[in-house]
Write a protein that holds these residues in place. Structure first.
Motif, PDB file in Angstrom:
ATOM      1  N   HIS A 115       0.835  -1.217   0.000  1.00 55.19           N
ATOM      2  CA  HIS A 115       0.000   0.000   0.000  1.00 55.19           C
ATOM      3  C   HIS A 115       0.864   1.260   0.000  1.00 55.19           C
ATOM      4  CE1 HIS A 115      -3.885  -1.919   0.300  1.00 55.19           C
ATOM      5  NE2 HIS A 115      -3.475  -2.633   1.334  1.00 55.19           N
ATOM      6  N   GLN A 116       1.955   1.237  -0.752  1.00 55.33           N
ATOM      7  CA  GLN A 116       2.805   2.416  -0.870  1.00 55.33           C
ATOM      8  C   GLN A 116       3.567   2.360  -2.183  1.00 55.33           C
ATOM      9  OE1 GLN A 116       5.228   1.734   2.665  1.00 55.33           O
ATOM     10  NE2 GLN A 116       6.959   1.099   1.405  1.00 55.33           N
ATOM     11  N   ASP A 117       4.079   3.532  -2.603  1.00 58.32           N
ATOM     12  CA  ASP A 117       4.854   3.605  -3.830  1.00 58.32           C
ATOM     13  C   ASP A 117       6.207   2.939  -3.630  1.00 58.32           C
ATOM     14  OD1 ASP A 117       2.911   4.932  -5.298  1.00 58.32           O
ATOM     15  OD2 ASP A 117       3.601   6.912  -4.675  1.00 58.32           O
ATOM     16  N   PRO A 118       6.878   2.567  -4.707  1.00 59.45           N
ATOM     17  CA  PRO A 118       8.189   1.921  -4.579  1.00 59.45           C
ATOM     18  C   PRO A 118       9.196   2.833  -3.887  1.00 59.45           C
ATOM     19  CG  PRO A 118       7.338   1.697  -6.816  1.00 59.45           C
ATOM     20  CD  PRO A 118       6.450   2.674  -6.117  1.00 59.45           C
ATOM     21  N   PRO A 119      10.178   2.262  -3.200  1.00 58.17           N
ATOM     22  CA  PRO A 119      11.218   3.072  -2.565  1.00 58.17           C
ATOM     23  C   PRO A 119      12.149   3.739  -3.563  1.00 58.17           C
ATOM     24  CG  PRO A 119      11.740   0.743  -2.382  1.00 58.17           C
ATOM     25  CD  PRO A 119      10.349   0.825  -2.939  1.00 58.17           C
ATOM     26  N   GLY A 120      12.110   3.299  -4.808  1.00 52.04           N
ATOM     27  CA  GLY A 120      12.949   3.856  -5.858  1.00 52.04           C
ATOM     28  C   GLY A 120      12.663   3.142  -7.159  1.00 52.04           C
ATOM     29  N   PRO A 121      13.294   3.570  -8.243  1.00 49.50           N
ATOM     30  CA  PRO A 121      13.056   2.911  -9.533  1.00 49.50           C
ATOM     31  C   PRO A 121      13.584   1.488  -9.525  1.00 49.50           C
ATOM     32  CG  PRO A 121      14.897   4.435  -9.696  1.00 49.50           C
ATOM     33  CD  PRO A 121      14.278   4.662  -8.346  1.00 49.50           C
ATOM     34  N   LEU A 122      12.987   0.661 -10.348  1.00 48.50           N
ATOM     35  CA  LEU A 122      13.421  -0.736 -10.450  1.00 48.50           C
ATOM     36  C   LEU A 122      14.720  -0.850 -11.227  1.00 48.50           C
ATOM     37  CD1 LEU A 122      12.791  -3.723  -9.927  1.00 48.50           C
ATOM     38  CD2 LEU A 122      11.445  -3.730 -12.044  1.00 48.50           C
ATOM     39  N   HIS A 123      14.833  -0.085 -12.297  1.00 53.67           N
ATOM     40  CA  HIS A 123      16.017  -0.128 -13.161  1.00 53.67           C
ATOM     41  C   HIS A 123      16.727   1.223 -13.138  1.00 53.67           C
ATOM     42  CE1 HIS A 123      14.449  -3.898 -14.754  1.00 53.67           C
ATOM     43  NE2 HIS A 123      13.294  -3.299 -14.956  1.00 53.67           N
ATOM     44  N   SER A 124      18.052   1.191 -13.115  1.00 53.82           N
ATOM     45  CA  SER A 124      18.814   2.444 -13.090  1.00 53.82           C
ATOM     46  C   SER A 124      18.600   3.265 -14.348  1.00 53.82           C
ATOM     47  CB  SER A 124      20.308   2.140 -12.925  1.00 53.82           C
ATOM     48  OG  SER A 124      20.782   1.337 -14.005  1.00 53.82           O
ATOM     49  N   SER A 125      18.195   2.615 -15.433  1.00 52.82           N
ATOM     50  CA  SER A 125      17.981   3.325 -16.698  1.00 52.82           C
ATOM     51  C   SER A 125      16.588   3.935 -16.791  1.00 52.82           C
ATOM     52  CB  SER A 125      18.183   2.376 -17.879  1.00 52.82           C
ATOM     53  OG  SER A 125      17.272   1.277 -17.800  1.00 52.82           O
ATOM     54  N   SER A 126      15.712   3.625 -15.826  1.00 50.21           N
ATOM     55  CA  SER A 126      14.351   4.146 -15.907  1.00 50.21           C
ATOM     56  C   SER A 126      14.355   5.655 -15.689  1.00 50.21           C
ATOM     57  CB  SER A 126      13.461   3.477 -14.862  1.00 50.21           C
ATOM     58  OG  SER A 126      13.812   3.903 -13.560  1.00 50.21           O
ATOM     59  N   GLY A 127      13.352   6.297 -16.255  1.00 49.40           N
ATOM     60  CA  GLY A 127      13.260   7.744 -16.131  1.00 49.40           C
ATOM     61  C   GLY A 127      14.160   8.507 -17.065  1.00 49.40           C
ATOM     62  N   LYS A 128      14.830   7.798 -17.967  1.00 56.43           N
ATOM     63  CA  LYS A 128      15.787   8.448 -18.867  1.00 56.43           C
ATOM     64  C   LYS A 128      15.244   8.661 -20.274  1.00 56.43           C
ATOM     65  CE  LYS A 128      19.196   8.596 -15.893  1.00 56.43           C
ATOM     66  NZ  LYS A 128      19.792   9.854 -15.428  1.00 56.43           N
ATOM     67  N   GLU A 129      14.096   8.077 -20.582  1.00 59.16           N
ATOM     68  CA  GLU A 129      13.528   8.271 -21.911  1.00 59.16           C
ATOM     69  C   GLU A 129      12.009   8.184 -21.842  1.00 59.16           C
ATOM     70  OE1 GLU A 129      15.389   5.169 -24.143  1.00 59.16           O
ATOM     71  OE2 GLU A 129      13.834   3.709 -23.642  1.00 59.16           O
ATOM     72  N   ILE A 130      11.364   8.826 -22.800  1.00 60.53           N
ATOM     73  CA  ILE A 130       9.908   8.829 -22.886  1.00 60.53           C
ATOM     74  C   ILE A 130       9.520   8.502 -24.326  1.00 60.53           C
ATOM     75  CG2 ILE A 130       9.555  10.482 -21.007  1.00 60.53           C
ATOM     76  CD1 ILE A 130       9.300  12.695 -23.081  1.00 60.53           C
ATOM     77  N   PRO A 131       8.285   8.037 -24.562  1.00 64.66           N
ATOM     78  CA  PRO A 131       7.870   7.747 -25.936  1.00 64.66           C
ATOM     79  C   PRO A 131       8.013   8.963 -26.846  1.00 64.66           C
ATOM     80  CG  PRO A 131       6.305   6.834 -24.371  1.00 64.66           C
ATOM     81  CD  PRO A 131       7.257   7.676 -23.571  1.00 64.66           C
ATOM     82  N   GLY A 132       8.414   8.708 -28.090  1.00 59.26           N
ATOM     83  CA  GLY A 132       8.684   9.788 -29.037  1.00 59.26           C
ATOM     84  C   GLY A 132       7.488  10.683 -29.330  1.00 59.26           C
ATOM     85  N   ILE A 133       6.270  10.176 -29.110  1.00 61.34           N
ATOM     86  CA  ILE A 133       5.078  10.966 -29.394  1.00 61.34           C
ATOM     87  C   ILE A 133       4.987  12.183 -28.498  1.00 61.34           C
ATOM     88  CG2 ILE A 133       3.571   9.743 -27.796  1.00 61.34           C
ATOM     89  CD1 ILE A 133       2.678  10.935 -31.355  1.00 61.34           C
ATOM     90  N   TRP A 134       5.746  12.179 -27.398  1.00 64.08           N
ATOM     91  CA  TRP A 134       5.751  13.341 -26.514  1.00 64.08           C
ATOM     92  C   TRP A 134       6.243  14.595 -27.233  1.00 64.08           C
ATOM     93  CZ3 TRP A 134       4.025  14.635 -21.743  1.00 64.08           C
ATOM     94  CH2 TRP A 134       3.491  13.611 -20.964  1.00 64.08           C
ATOM     95  N   GLN A 135       7.124  14.440 -28.234  1.00 62.67           N
ATOM     96  CA  GLN A 135       7.606  15.617 -28.957  1.00 62.67           C
ATOM     97  C   GLN A 135       6.448  16.353 -29.631  1.00 62.67           C
ATOM     98  OE1 GLN A 135      11.051  16.955 -29.422  1.00 62.67           O
ATOM     99  NE2 GLN A 135       9.534  18.557 -29.742  1.00 62.67           N
ATOM    100  N   GLU A 136       5.594  15.607 -30.297  1.00 61.92           N
ATOM    101  CA  GLU A 136       4.446  16.228 -30.965  1.00 61.92           C
ATOM    102  C   GLU A 136       3.490  16.834 -29.936  1.00 61.92           C
ATOM    103  OE1 GLU A 136       0.806  15.004 -34.051  1.00 61.92           O
ATOM    104  OE2 GLU A 136       2.498  13.647 -33.726  1.00 61.92           O
ATOM    105  N   ALA A 137       3.310  16.147 -28.826  1.00 55.83           N
ATOM    106  CA  ALA A 137       2.422  16.660 -27.791  1.00 55.83           C
ATOM    107  C   ALA A 137       2.935  17.975 -27.220  1.00 55.83           C
ATOM    108  CB  ALA A 137       2.268  15.621 -26.677  1.00 55.83           C
ATOM    109  N   VAL A 138       4.227  18.040 -26.943  1.00 56.62           N
ATOM    110  CA  VAL A 138       4.810  19.265 -26.386  1.00 56.62           C
ATOM    111  C   VAL A 138       4.774  20.398 -27.411  1.00 56.62           C
ATOM    112  CG1 VAL A 138       6.971  20.295 -25.550  1.00 56.62           C
ATOM    113  CG2 VAL A 138       6.225  18.062 -24.690  1.00 56.62           C
ATOM    114  N   ASP A 139       5.070  20.070 -28.666  1.00 50.29           N
ATOM    115  CA  ASP A 139       5.021  21.097 -29.717  1.00 50.29           C
ATOM    116  C   ASP A 139       3.623  21.692 -29.859  1.00 50.29           C
ATOM    117  OD1 ASP A 139       7.693  20.896 -30.367  1.00 50.29           O
ATOM    118  OD2 ASP A 139       7.372  19.438 -31.967  1.00 50.29           O
TER     119      ASP A 139
END
Length: 280
Positions: free
Chosen positions: A92-116
Motif C-alpha cells: 500500500h505504498q509507492d516503490p522506494p525507488g526505480p526498479l532499473h537504473s535506466s528508468s526515467g531516462k527516456e519517454i515515448p517519441g510521441i511526446w515531442q508532438e504533444a509538447v510542440d
C-alpha cells in the motif's frame, strides 16, 4: 495488502517465464502442468527459504521486505509501472525507488508532438533533470534561444539563471533544493545528480542553501517571478506532471503573464463535484 490484485499480477507474470530458461526441466510424467515457473523454483532462484514466495502470492505475507519485492520484480521482468503496482498491492505504498537504473531516462517519441502542440511554455526533463524535449515557447525564454542541457544545474549554478529567475534566492532556491535532495535520495547512484551535488557544495553562494535543507514542496500550482527574454519581467504559474512510463521524469507547463504584479487571481482547485465546462 490487496491480496486479489497481488495474486493476479504475480501469477500472470510467473506463468510467462519458461523454467527451461533458468536451467530447470519441465516434468514429463504425471504432475504439475501449469505454465511458467513453479513457486518452489522461484524460491530457488531468489535463494529464499522454501515457501517464501508461496506466502507472498497467496497473500499471507504481511509487510514483505522491499528487497524481496525487488528481486521478484527483476526475476519476472516487470516494467516500472508493474513495479509500482507490485509495491502498492503488497505494501500500500509507492516503490522506494526505480526498479532499473535506466528508468526515467527516456519517454515515448510521441511526446515531442504533444509538447510542440502546447501553446504555453512546455518542456520535459528526465530523472536527472536533463532536458528531453521542449517547444519553441520554452526556447524563447532564453537569450538567443540557448536552452540549458540540464535544468537543475542551470537553475542553481548558472549565473545567467539569476537574471531570469527573479528573486532567485527567495522565490526559487528554497523550492528547488528539496527537489534535488529528494531526487538524489531516490537515485543515489545517478552520476548526473551526484555531480550537481558536488558542484553545489563547492559553490560558496549556493552551498549554504543546500546545507540548510528544507521541506520538499512540489512546484505544481506555484506562481513565481520570471524575466522572459522577449517579453520582460512577469510571473509564471507552474503546472507539473510525470510521464507514466518514466518515473522521475517531469513535464512542466509554464503559464507566463508579463507585468510586475500578479494580475490574475489564483483559480479554485478543480474537483469532480465542481465540474467546469470548456470555455469557463
Amino acid at each position: 495488502m490487496n491480496k486479489k490484485a497481488l495474486r493476479a499480477l504475480l501469477r500472470e507474470r510467473r506463468a510467462l517465464i519458461a523454467p527451461e530458461s533458468h536451467g530447470f526441466t519441465r516434468p514429463t510424467g504425471q504432475g504439475r502442468r501449469a505454465p511458467g515457473l513453479s513457486q518452489h523454483q522461484v524460491d530457488q532462484l531468489l535463494h529464499r527459504t522454501l515457501g517464501t514466495y508461496h506466502r507472498l502470492e497467496s497473500g499471507n505475507y504481511p509487510n514483505p521486505p522491499s528487497s524481496l519485492l525487488r528481486d521478484i520484480a527483476l526475476l519476472f521482468g516487470l516494467d516500472e509501472q508493474e513495479w509500482s503496482s507490485l509495491c502498492r498491492f503488497a505494501l500500500h505504498q509507492d516503490p522506494p525507488g526505480p526498479l532499473h537504473s535506466s528508468s526515467g531516462k527516456e519517454i515515448p517519441g510521441i511526446w515531442q508532438e504533444a509538447v510542440d502542440g502546447i501553446e504555453h511554455i512546455a518542456y520535459v526533463t528526465d530523472a536527472s533533470w536533463d532536458l528531453l524535449t521542449y517547444n519553441s515557447a520554452f526556447a524563447e525564454l532564453f537569450p538567443d534561444g540557448r536552452v540549458p542541457t540540464n535544468t537543475m544545474r542551470w537553475m542553481l549554478l548558472e549565473p545567467e539563471a539569476r537574471g531570469t529567475l527573479l528573486q532567485w534566492n527567495t522565490a526559487w532556491v528554497p523550492w528547488i533544493i528539496p527537489q534535488l535532495r529528494a531526487a538524489i535520495t531516490a537515485r543515489p547512484e545517478d552520476g548526473t545528480l551526484a555531480q550537481i551535488e558536488r558542484e553545489i557544495l563547492d559553490a560558496p553562494e549556493i552551498a549554504p542553501f543546500y546545507e540548510e535543507g528544507g521541506a520538499l514542496v512540489h512546484p505544481d500550482g506555484h506562481e513565481r517571478p520570471l524575466r522572459h527574454a522577449l517579453k520582460g519581467p512577469g510571473w509564471v504559474s507552474i503546472c507539473a506532471a510525470q510521464p507514466m512510463t518514466a518515473p522521475g521524469s517531469r513535464m512542466f507547463i509554464l503559464l507566463f503573464r508579463p507585468g510586475p504584479e500578479r494580475s490574475v487571481p489564483t483559480p479554485p482547485n478543480l474537483r469532480a463535484d465542481r465540474p467546469r465546462a470548456w470555455g469557463d
